[in-house]
Design a protein around this motif. Structure first.
Motif, PDB file in Angstrom:
ATOM      1  N   PHE A  27       0.821  -1.215   0.000  1.00 30.15           N
ATOM      2  CA  PHE A  27       0.000   0.000   0.000  1.00 30.15           C
ATOM      3  C   PHE A  27       0.854   1.264   0.000  1.00 30.15           C
ATOM      4  O   PHE A  27       0.401   2.325  -0.438  1.00 30.15           O
ATOM      5  CB  PHE A  27      -0.937  -0.020   1.208  1.00 30.15           C
ATOM      6  N   GLU A  28       2.082   1.168   0.464  1.00 32.00           N
ATOM      7  CA  GLU A  28       2.964   2.338   0.489  1.00 32.00           C
ATOM      8  C   GLU A  28       3.293   2.844  -0.911  1.00 32.00           C
ATOM      9  O   GLU A  28       3.556   4.030  -1.099  1.00 32.00           O
ATOM     10  CB  GLU A  28       4.272   1.991   1.219  1.00 32.00           C
ATOM     11  N   THR A  29       3.260   1.953  -1.887  1.00 33.76           N
ATOM     12  CA  THR A  29       3.639   2.329  -3.248  1.00 33.76           C
ATOM     13  C   THR A  29       2.561   2.029  -4.294  1.00 33.76           C
ATOM     14  O   THR A  29       2.728   2.378  -5.463  1.00 33.76           O
ATOM     15  CB  THR A  29       4.931   1.596  -3.666  1.00 33.76           C
ATOM     16  N   THR A  30       1.476   1.389  -3.870  1.00 34.73           N
ATOM     17  CA  THR A  30       0.459   0.948  -4.818  1.00 34.73           C
ATOM     18  C   THR A  30      -0.913   1.456  -4.393  1.00 34.73           C
ATOM     19  O   THR A  30      -1.297   1.274  -3.240  1.00 34.73           O
ATOM     20  CB  THR A  30       0.424  -0.599  -4.887  1.00 34.73           C
ATOM     21  N   PRO A  31      -1.666   2.102  -5.292  1.00 38.66           N
ATOM     22  CA  PRO A  31      -3.026   2.537  -4.946  1.00 38.66           C
ATOM     23  C   PRO A  31      -3.894   1.358  -4.535  1.00 38.66           C
ATOM     24  O   PRO A  31      -3.704   0.237  -5.021  1.00 38.66           O
ATOM     25  CB  PRO A  31      -3.539   3.162  -6.257  1.00 38.66           C
ATOM     26  N   TYR A  32      -4.848   1.637  -3.685  1.00 38.56           N
ATOM     27  CA  TYR A  32      -5.706   0.568  -3.162  1.00 38.56           C
ATOM     28  C   TYR A  32      -6.332  -0.266  -4.268  1.00 38.56           C
ATOM     29  O   TYR A  32      -6.344  -1.504  -4.202  1.00 38.56           O
ATOM     30  CB  TYR A  32      -6.809   1.164  -2.276  1.00 38.56           C
ATOM     31  N   HIS A  33      -6.858   0.395  -5.295  1.00 37.85           N
ATOM     32  CA  HIS A  33      -7.595  -0.332  -6.327  1.00 37.85           C
ATOM     33  C   HIS A  33      -6.692  -1.242  -7.159  1.00 37.85           C
ATOM     34  O   HIS A  33      -7.186  -2.121  -7.877  1.00 37.85           O
ATOM     35  CB  HIS A  33      -8.344   0.640  -7.256  1.00 37.85           C
ATOM     36  N   GLU A  34      -5.372  -1.063  -7.076  1.00 38.41           N
ATOM     37  CA  GLU A  34      -4.450  -1.913  -7.826  1.00 38.41           C
ATOM     38  C   GLU A  34      -3.914  -3.075  -6.990  1.00 38.41           C
ATOM     39  O   GLU A  34      -3.215  -3.951  -7.505  1.00 38.41           O
ATOM     40  CB  GLU A  34      -3.277  -1.088  -8.354  1.00 38.41           C
TER      41      GLU A  34
END
Length: 215
Positions: A27-34
């Motif tokens: 989650f630190e580097t990736t949007p939630y929806h991805e």
């Protein structure tokens, strides 16, 4: 990590904690929806089948994290109660706002807890989450009583409902992306993004004073 099926409750909790930690790292580097269960499983070197032995959806994982973050916020507020001045509502409201602003993950998740996480969780998991949330909210209410002793028990819950609804919108509005800032500056819109702590402080003062007058 090599997968080994947890048998005892404490072993299962260790697995759940590992899953939450891996999810937060993503989650630190990736949007939630991805974020997908496949990505979480890959981070842990689990198969998706092994991951499903502990959780059934990414919403379930994030709801677990929401509870963790609420409890961290409550603990942090309690740790700051020695700074309070019972005669100064504005000062106490600012301390509350400053502490709250530090809990970025809580604010991020709260902004889409109702619209995304709860909407996409199973009814069984959502009931389980709500029951545990009720316990946390009782502790949250006790903390409100320390900061704002003029509020009755009923008004403390009203305060929390209004407060959480307010910060759900305030946090993203006070933390725009660089593109949002640039677009606003380059447009004819006369708008300044709010300061989170100052705006929340004002809201708390107005809310506590209003609830107290109605009592």
């Amino acid at each position: 990590m090599d997968f080994e099926r947890a048998r005892k409750p404490e072993q299962k909790q260790i697995r759940i904690n590992q899953i939450k930690e891996a999810t937060l790292t993503i989650f630190e580097t990736t949007p939630y929806h991805e974020i997908t269960l496949a990505k979480i499983a890959g981070k842990l070197n689990f198969t998706r089948a092994n991951l499903y032995k502990y959780i059934s959806s990414k919403e379930e994982i994030f709801l677990e994290i929401v509870l963790d973050e609420i409890n961290k916020l409550i603990s942090d507020l309690e740790n700051n109660k020695n700074r309070l001045n019972k005669e100064d509502l504005s000062s106490n409201a600012k301390i509350w706002a400053e502490v709250t602003e530090k809990h970025v993950l809580f604010l991020q998740l709260l902004s889409f807890m109702n619209t995304v996480l709860e909407q996409n969780a199973s009814i069984e998991k959502l009931i389980y989450f709500k029951n545990r949330l009720a316990v946390s909210l009782k502790n949250y209410s006790k903390t409100v009583s320390v900061f704002f002793p003029s509020l009755s028990e009923t008004d403390r819950m009203v305060f929390l409902q209004m407060h959480n609804a307010f910060i759900t919108g305030l946090y993203p509005n006070s933390n725009p992306s660089q593109m949002q800032r640039q677009a606003t500056e380059d447009s004819t819109l006369d708008y300044k993004f709010p300061n989170f702590t100052n705006t929340l402080t004002q809201f708390i003062v107005f809310t506590v004073e209003g609830l107290t007058r109605q009592a």
